[in-house]
Enzyme design. Structure first.
Site: not given
Length: 730
Positions: A246, A472, A514, A594-595, A604, A667, A670
């Protein structure tokens, strides 16, 4: 087995749910974390932190401790190896707390002053708790509150200016039919991942080998090389499994101390931080005081936009919680002004924490927009649609894609928004007042240069090597799916090797960049590999390897506003007798590229929304003005949402691929937290008619403000004691 390239067939792995590659290892205990990997002759270090908030170390009474059973050494400023503090990393100047034991100054409570190393962890702890350190104490200042002196505007950078402005703000405010001018506060908050920070260091064949829990092994290895003046090739850092990060798990003092002690003792040394120590040395989110001024025509069109945010930083290193940045890309106005300011205090340096700036900034701005909608007599979603920009409000750049309104449309339909009575305080079930609220979310969608290598093996599998970090989130699995799609093979034929600094430079797990950055590098490496594989050719026993570096491609990207978006919805119940706020349901709809893996992506989003709930109602770190330290620096004293506090949460997304990304990723790490606290706060107003501008919305604050009074203009307005208490000053 001899394999030819004819075995490659087109498949599509991403976009469907896949369980984690390492899932079985984690639930059976086979996955080993940094504090669990065994080594022969392993010694254990225990950190000692200062008990004063400002001053100097007069003496460290190490003699009695060295005589205790099992104690090997006591490192402190008087005997520790010297390190190099004059260097910069990817984020700017190095943080001074990494230069441990280099001087006798104590800049804040919880500053590292000694490391006791012993044969066992129990011996090290007992000795550390016995160690006596004498100080020359000086007066300290930790007071953070609205209107305090000493606030300054820090320097910015071309990419992230501290202050932005256009138009005549005063004139547009004066010409506005409706004005909101309010102050909002958020408290100090901490990211305490389930796995504490841990690192082991040893020298092996002339190389410094480190097993660490971090967000980027290459980043840590390069920083250690600079600190200890080593050839970068002589430092290897691995971080196979990480139990949460985090933003907290960049290079921290424990890894420097492990390397320092291993150098002194010529044997492996492990340092594991306690939960209490993590509150002092691993970063946190600064409290904020934010003033938002919005001026609009009667139809809700914004004429004036002003967001001024204030945060604290330490006296030794500047970190800015850039809360005012949130609205820079969200809403346009004829006059637009944002600024972030800081005040240096005798406290630990804040750091990145999930959705830095955007989480507290969204609470203030999205609450203010809700207030503006009330004053204009408009639906909150209609107000946001009224102010939807066609290009970047300040940059003028085109959006790569912007599907915020699609998120609101889908979310409103699922949540039943059309049936909402806009009048506050009208729904009631016994002693519970009910309300619903909404808020918008955004987070940048960036990519950073990374390298990757892909090997076609003789047995028909493919090995991917990249210095990615799975903290994670399921990144390891998502990258395997990306590689499988790029190669046109089943995911079972992909072997993922990550989190080893020897694999080359790569983006850290941060900034929601990332997977996008790593996936890009893997895709390019696969493209290079395919060019090397002749049709029908035989793969030799050593395999065929292709490497890629995305630096040039990412540097050549056209300038655009690249962001993810989302719409948050919440329903709350407020107990008129106790002031308790219960969230009954939450819904988040996101436009986040895109997932790749819907299973882990949904987790998430839900995790971020849960954190937003915790931010809205529970989390608040308080410092004792007398000692400068925390009150209750543990997970008993620092309250956060437990299972019983979390309602059914639904998260989903709209189609939103990024055409400039080879995989279409934006992404997602967050954006789930952004806007969640504001949606809950807006729902509390809708339930009670009282506006809460300070987080967390505790029961005592609800009762103090008056439940169900309909006094939306004065309830907990962020001035006076409610603002200063909320910001951690007592």
């Amino acid at each position: 087995m001899t394999t030819t390239t004819e075995s490659l067939a087109v498949t599509r792995a991403s976009g469907t749910a896949h369980t984690r590659l390492e899932g079985r290892d984690k639930v059976t205990g086979a996955a080993r974390y940094a504090g669990e990997v065994p080594f022969d002759e392993l010694a254990h270090g225990w950190l000692v932190l200062s008990t004063i908030a400002r001053g100097r170390i007069r003496s460290v009474e190490s003699g009695p401790v060295l005589a205790m059973p099992g104690v090997l050494t006591v490192l402190h400023h008087g005997n520790a190896p010297r390190v190099n503090g004059d260097y910069a990393n990817a984020f700017g100047t190095a943080e001074p707390i990494l230069q441990v034991f280099q001087h006798d100054r104590v800049p804040h409570a919880g500053w590292p002053v000694a490391l006791v190393v012993a044969e066992t962890s129990e011996q090290a702890r007992e000795a550390a708790e016995t160690l006596v350190v004498h100080y020359d104490e000086e007066p300290h200042d930790i007071g953070f509150f609205p209107g305090r002196p000493g606030v300054r505007t820090p320097d910015g950078s071309p990419g992230t200016p501290t202050e932005t402005q256009k138009g005549d703000l005063a004139a547009e405010l004066a010409a506005s039919s409706v004005v909101v001018d309010a102050e909002y506060t958020t408290p100090e908050e901490h990211h305490s991942p389930l796995e504490p920070h841990a690192a082991m260091a040893r020298w092996d064949s002339g190389r410094l080998e480190v097993i660490d829990s971090n967000q980027g092994s290459r980043f840590v290895s390069e920083e250690l090389a600079k600190l200890f003046s080593l050839d970068p090739a002589s430092v290897r850092v691995r971080s196979e499994h990480v139990g949460g990060a985090f933003g907290a798990k960049a290079t921290r003092p424990h890894v420097v101390l492990a390397a320092m002690a291993a150098t002194v003792l010529h044997r492996p040394v492990r340092v594991v931080l306690t939960r209490r120590q993590m509150f002092s040395v691993t970063g946190y989110r600064s409290p904020t005081v934010q003033r938002v001024r919005l001026g609009a025509d009667a139809d809700g069109r914004l004429r004036a936009f002003d967001h001024q945010a204030q945060c604290l930083t330490s006296t030794v290193h500047e970190f800015v919680e850039r809360s005012a940045q949130f609205g820079r890309v969200m809403y346009d106005a004829d006059a637009h002004h944002t600024v972030d300011r800081v005040v240096p205090l005798d406290v630990p340096t804040p750091s990145w924490m999930r959705a830095p700036g955007k989480a507290p900034g969204s609470f203030a701005l999205e609450s203010a927009l809700d207030e503006l909608a009330e004053k204009c007599g408009m639906d909150p979603i209609a107000l946001r649609a009224r102010n939807e920009p066609e290009a970047g409000p300040l940059s003028g750049l085109p959006f790569s894609s912007r599907n915020l309104l699609a998120c609101f449309q889908e979310g409103a339909a699922r949540f039943g928004w059309a049936d909402r009575d806009p009048r506050p305080g009208t729904r009631r079930e016994g002693r519970w007042l009910l309300g619903t609220g909404t808020a918008a979310a955004t987070f940048p969608a960036g990519a950073a240069p990374s390298t990757a290598a892909v090997t076609a093996e003789a047995d028909g599998t493919f090995t991917v090597r990249i210095t990615a970090a799975d903290v994670g989130t399921g990144a390891r699995t998502a990258l395997a799916l990306i590689a499988a799609d790029a190669l046109g093979v089943e995911p079972a034929r992909i072997r993922m090797k990550i989190a080893d600094s020897d694999f080359g430079p790569a983006m850290v797990a941060g900034g929601s960049m990332g997977t996008r950055s790593w996936g890009w590098a893997i895709t390019v490496a696969v493209r290079e590999l395919k060019e090397q594989l002749a049709p029908g050719g035989v793969i030799p026993p050593q395999g065929i390897t292709a490497r890629a570096d995305t630096g040039e491609a990412i540097g050549a990207l056209a300038k655009k506003e690249r962001h993810s978006y989302g719409a948050q919805f919440a329903e709350v119940a407020v107990d008129v007798t106790s002031g308790e706020v219960r969230v009954r349901r939450m819904l988040g709809i996101f436009a986040a590229g895109r997932i790749i893996n819907p299973l882990t992506a949904r987790s998430q989003f839900i995790g971020g929304m849960t954190w937003g709930l915790s931010m809205a109602l529970h989390e608040e770190a308080v410092r004792d003005p007398a000692s400068g330290g925390h009150v209750g620096a543990d997970l008993a004293g620092y309250h956060f949402a437990a299972h019983a506090d979390v309602p059914p949460i639904e998260a989903d997304w709209v189609d939103d691929p990024d055409e400039d990304d080879p995989v279409g990723i934006k992404g997602i790490g967050e954006i789930g937290i952004v806007g969640a606290a504001a949606a809950i706060a807006n729902a509390v107003w809708h339930a009670t008619g009282v506006r809460h501008r300070n987080l967390p919305i505790r029961p005592d604050r609800v009762l103090l403000a008056g439940v169900g009074t309909g006094n939306s203009g004065t309830g907990n307005s962020g001035t006076g004691n409610s603002g200063t208490g909320n910001s951690g000053t007592g």
